[in-house]
Design an enzyme around this catalytic site. Structure first.
Site, mmCIF file in Angstrom:
data_model
loop_
_atom_site.group_PDB
_atom_site.id
_atom_site.type_symbol
_atom_site.label_atom_id
_atom_site.label_comp_id
_atom_site.label_asym_id
_atom_site.label_seq_id
_atom_site.Cartn_x
_atom_site.Cartn_y
_atom_site.Cartn_z
ATOM 1 C CB SER A 58 -1.011 -0.055 1.191
ATOM 2 O OG SER A 58 -1.967 -0.806 0.882
ATOM 3 C CE LYS A 61 -4.268 1.175 -0.758
ATOM 4 N NZ LYS A 61 -4.514 0.495 0.155
ATOM 5 C CB SER A 113 -4.635 1.198 3.938
ATOM 6 O OG SER A 113 -3.642 0.893 2.807
ATOM 7 C CE LYS A 224 -1.803 3.957 3.060
ATOM 8 N NZ LYS A 224 -1.555 2.664 3.725
#
Length: 411
Positions: A58, A61, A113, A224
């Site tokens: 993730s 992202k 997420s 993140k």
């Protein structure tokens, strides 16, 4: 002036020379790959297999959010289509036909997420996941991320979806320049308005560096986390201290080591490196005469130049200028007229353009003087020669008449 900058550098180097020259011990990282960048200079301060292509999970992202923010307005309304509902993985369980702002979807993407938010964003911005992935890949190349290829906006496993610790650090650095991105990734709690009272509304940031009493990091600013079985534990982390910001990336770490790995990287960067401003934007570095101009032109640095040096054993820095030999009016403010070159031994640290500080108009009187200087003297000489030739011919003519007269008298 350049001499003042040199004095500052000499002072810094003198201070550095008083420190021990031994290199600080590199941090021990459990993760399979890692990278540490200075956000201000973009310099790599530490790397562990930083160019190895790996699953990014993730952390993908971050680029998804950056591209969305660059190409769409946060207040735009996004209608959820049929594809986000089937995204799989972590989800907000959006329903087809549901309407949210792009900003709320970005909160869901970066805090919770949510993969369905990623698909909805991709389709809104580019029409399809495939088109959006192509845009992301182009943006990655523009950032210098040469070992990145994305096929989706969320990071679910795909053999052709990969990146590196270094590339992800570049993406994180660029994203943190966006004030809206910074605001979102620094948020711990957020509530997304949903029309269904039973739908998930409350978001909690997965980044423990921001809030955990055990793993929290002083000065943490984002960014993140990510996880899949194939990728392992991943993170792009950022923190600020003493006016500096660092970007740390760890890929395929294990459990709580993810947080300690990130903290060790950040500690290493803050403890062992410092930034020095070698060139200041707008500072006058030289002056250049302008042919046919009303004045000289001041040459100023077009941008700041920072460089990250080890606190122990700073290197010697040489600054030189490369300036065009001559310039004619008119000169336009901002016109590039040279460069400042910064080197350490044979290594080039960087270059900064030297630009005109102001317009310099043509001086018509100066042009007239030049015209007079270059045309009048030759003209006078030519007139003088012409006059001498005319006098010479007249003398010859008079002499010839006299000879004819004398010859007539003799006869």
């Amino acid at each position: 002036m350049l001499t003042r900058i040199l004095a500052v550098i000499i002072l810094f180097l003198s201070f550095g020379s008083c420190l021990p020259t031994a290199r600080a011990e590199a941090p021990q990282i459990v993760g399979e790959a890692a990278a540490l960048l200075d956000a201000g200079t973009g310099q790599l301060l530490y790397g562990k297999q930083e160019h190895k292509r790996m699953f990014p999970a993730s952390t993908t992202k971050v680029l998804t959010a950056l591209v969305a923010m660059e190409r769409a307005d946060l207040k735009e309304t996004v209608t959820i289509g049929p594809n986000p509902v089937n995204a799989g993985g972590t989800s907000m369980w959006f329903q087809e036909g549901e309407r949210l702002t792009l900003e709320e979807l970005l909160y869901a993407l970066l805090l919770n997420s949510a993969n369905d938010a990623g698909v909805a964003i991709a389709e809104h911005v580019a029409g399809s996941v495939e088109n959006f992935a192509a845009i992301c890949n182009q943006r990655a190349k523009e950032l210098g991320a040469r070992d990145t290829h994305f096929t989706n906006p969320h990071g679910m496993p795909d053999a052709n979806h990969y990146s590196t610790a270094y590339d992800l650090a570049l993406m994180g650095r660029e994203a943190m320049k966006n004030k809206d991105f910074r605001k979102i990734v620094a948020t711990v709690h957020h509530e997304v308005p949903r029309s269904d009272p039973e739908a998930q509304k409350y978001l909690f940031n997965h980044n423990k560096l921001l809030w955990s009493k055990v793993y929290g990091y002083q000065g943490a600013t984002g960014i993140k986390t990510g996880y899949t079985v194939q990728a392992g534990q991943c993170i792009i982390a950022a923190a600020q201290r003493d006016g500096r910001e660092l970007i740390a990336v760890v890929l395929r770490s294990e459990g709580s080591n993810l947080w300690t790995d990130a903290a060790r990287l950040l500690d290493y960067g803050f403890a062992n490196f410092t930034n020095q401003q070698l060139v200041r934007q707008g500072e006058v570095m030289d002056k250049l005469p302008v042919k046919y101009g009303k004045s000289q032109v001041s040459l100023v640095a077009a941008s700041d130049f920072l460089y990250t040096f080890p606190r122990q054993g700073a290197a010697e820095v040489q600054i030189s200028k490369e300036i065009i030999p001559s310039i004619k009016a008119p000169v336009t403010k901002g016109q590039v007229l040279g460069t400042v070159l910064l080197k350490s031994g044979e290594q080039e640290l960087g270059r900064v353009n030297l630009v005109a500080a102001a317009d310099v108009q043509r001086d018509w009187w100066a042009i007239s003087k030049a015209f007079v200087t270059w045309t009048v003297p030759p003209l006078v000489i030519l007139l003088w020669i012409r006059r001498r030739l005319m006098l010479y011919r007249r003398r010859k003519q008079r002499a010839a008449r006299r000879r004819r007269y004398y010859d007539y008298e003799i006869e």
